[in-house]
Design an enzyme around this catalytic site. Structure first.
Site, PDB file in Angstrom:
ATOM      1  CG  ASN A  47     -59.859 -11.562 -43.558  1.00 27.22           C
ATOM      2  OD1 ASN A  47     -60.044 -12.400 -42.905  1.00 27.22           O
ATOM      3  ND2 ASN A  47     -60.549 -10.518 -43.920  1.00 27.22           N
ATOM      4  CG  ASP A  53     -58.703  -4.948 -53.714  1.00 28.39           C
ATOM      5  OD1 ASP A  53     -58.906  -5.068 -52.638  1.00 28.39           O
ATOM      6  OD2 ASP A  53     -59.127  -3.941 -54.592  1.00 28.39           O
ATOM      7  CB  THR A  54     -63.116  -8.957 -52.807  1.00 26.97           C
ATOM      8  OG1 THR A  54     -62.239  -9.896 -52.988  1.00 26.97           O
ATOM      9  CG2 THR A  54     -64.452  -9.053 -52.676  1.00 26.97           C
ATOM     10  CG  PHE A  74     -65.056 -12.092 -44.032  1.00 28.22           C
ATOM     11  CD1 PHE A  74     -64.476 -11.043 -44.820  1.00 28.22           C
ATOM     12  CD2 PHE A  74     -65.089 -13.456 -44.493  1.00 28.22           C
ATOM     13  CE1 PHE A  74     -63.821 -11.691 -46.125  1.00 28.22           C
ATOM     14  CE2 PHE A  74     -64.398 -13.925 -45.366  1.00 28.22           C
ATOM     15  CZ  PHE A  74     -63.685 -12.822 -46.371  1.00 28.22           C
ATOM     16  N   GLY A  75     -67.479  -9.336 -43.678  1.00 25.94           N
ATOM     17  CA  GLY A  75     -67.559  -8.148 -44.761  1.00 25.94           C
ATOM     18  C   GLY A  75     -69.142  -8.030 -44.876  1.00 25.94           C
ATOM     19  CE1 TYR A  76     -70.837  -3.344 -47.980  1.00 31.56           C
ATOM     20  CE2 TYR A  76     -68.473  -4.108 -48.492  1.00 31.56           C
ATOM     21  CZ  TYR A  76     -69.389  -3.032 -48.208  1.00 31.56           C
ATOM     22  OH  TYR A  76     -68.835  -1.780 -48.233  1.00 31.56           O
ATOM     23  CG  ASP A  77     -69.800 -12.972 -46.549  1.00 29.57           C
ATOM     24  OD1 ASP A  77     -69.549 -12.471 -47.541  1.00 29.57           O
ATOM     25  OD2 ASP A  77     -69.150 -13.830 -46.123  1.00 29.57           O
ATOM     26  CE  LYS A 137     -68.048 -15.993 -48.827  1.00 27.08           C
ATOM     27  NZ  LYS A 137     -67.287 -15.442 -47.620  1.00 27.08           N
TER      28      LYS A 137
END
Length: 195
Positions: A9, A68-69, A148-151, A171
């Protein structure tokens, strides 16, 4: 010092390199021609991070770290949690994931959530973990186009805008990954001095 970050990523690599001191150069999986899917079969965020770091060490021989998040939503008993990336299916599509989450929270008044990142560092065949947590809430719609992702649907506490509306340095200073990376950097600086 070169250290491998077990991810493909490029957004994550950018975030992490921005937090590292200049003497630590981050390599990604692309840099070592690793394009395979690293197993993430543990049922905890910490377990997945450790599994990924150990996989790279075993198969490629590099000292490395993996993260891992998970996004843990209070009203959903901590879901999507460890399944955050594939919450809406194996296609791992961020928009699908966000849409599913917004739908699940539609009729719930409690929107509290937290992002949790665990970094597992495998160096000299020893594993250390570092955890970062950022608390906030889920918005009712997507806002912003950064990150990205759930941001776009996560608003950290004490802010009136989402991660996707923030610049990277803001951030990083308050975010879950930034907090975990800061702990990792402190450890690496001390490690460098000792060795």
């Amino acid at each position: 010092m070169k250290l491998l970050f077990a991810t493909n990523n490029s957004n994550k690599v950018k975030e992490v390199q921005a937090l590292m001191p200049p003497e630590i150069k981050i390599l990604s999986l692309k840099d070592i021609d690793c394009f395979e899917d690293i197993p993430e079969t543990q049922n905890t965020i910490e377990g997945n991070a450790i599994q990924k770091a150990e996989y790279i060490k075993t198969h490629f021989g590099y000292d490395c770290f993996a993260d891992d998040t998970g996004l843990e939503v209070e009203a959903l008993n901590g879901a999507p949690g460890v399944y955050s990336a594939r919450y809406a299916g194996e296609q791992k599509d961020a928009n699908d994931n966000m849409n599913k989450l917004l739908k699940a929270l539609q009729h719930k008044t409690n929107k509290n959530a937290q992002f949790k990142t665990v970094i597992a560092l495998n160096i000299n065949n020893k594993t250390q973990t570092f955890t970062g947590i950022c608390q906030g809430s889920i918005t009712t719609s997507k806002q912003g186009d950064k990150g990205f992702g759930y941001d776009p649907i996560f608003k950290p506490n004490n802010f009136n805008f989402t991660f996707a509306e923030m610049d990277l340095s803001t951030k990083n200073s308050i975010g879950h990954r930034g907090k975990a990376i800061t702990k990792l950097v402190e450890f690496l600086k001390f490690y460098e001095l000792k060795n």
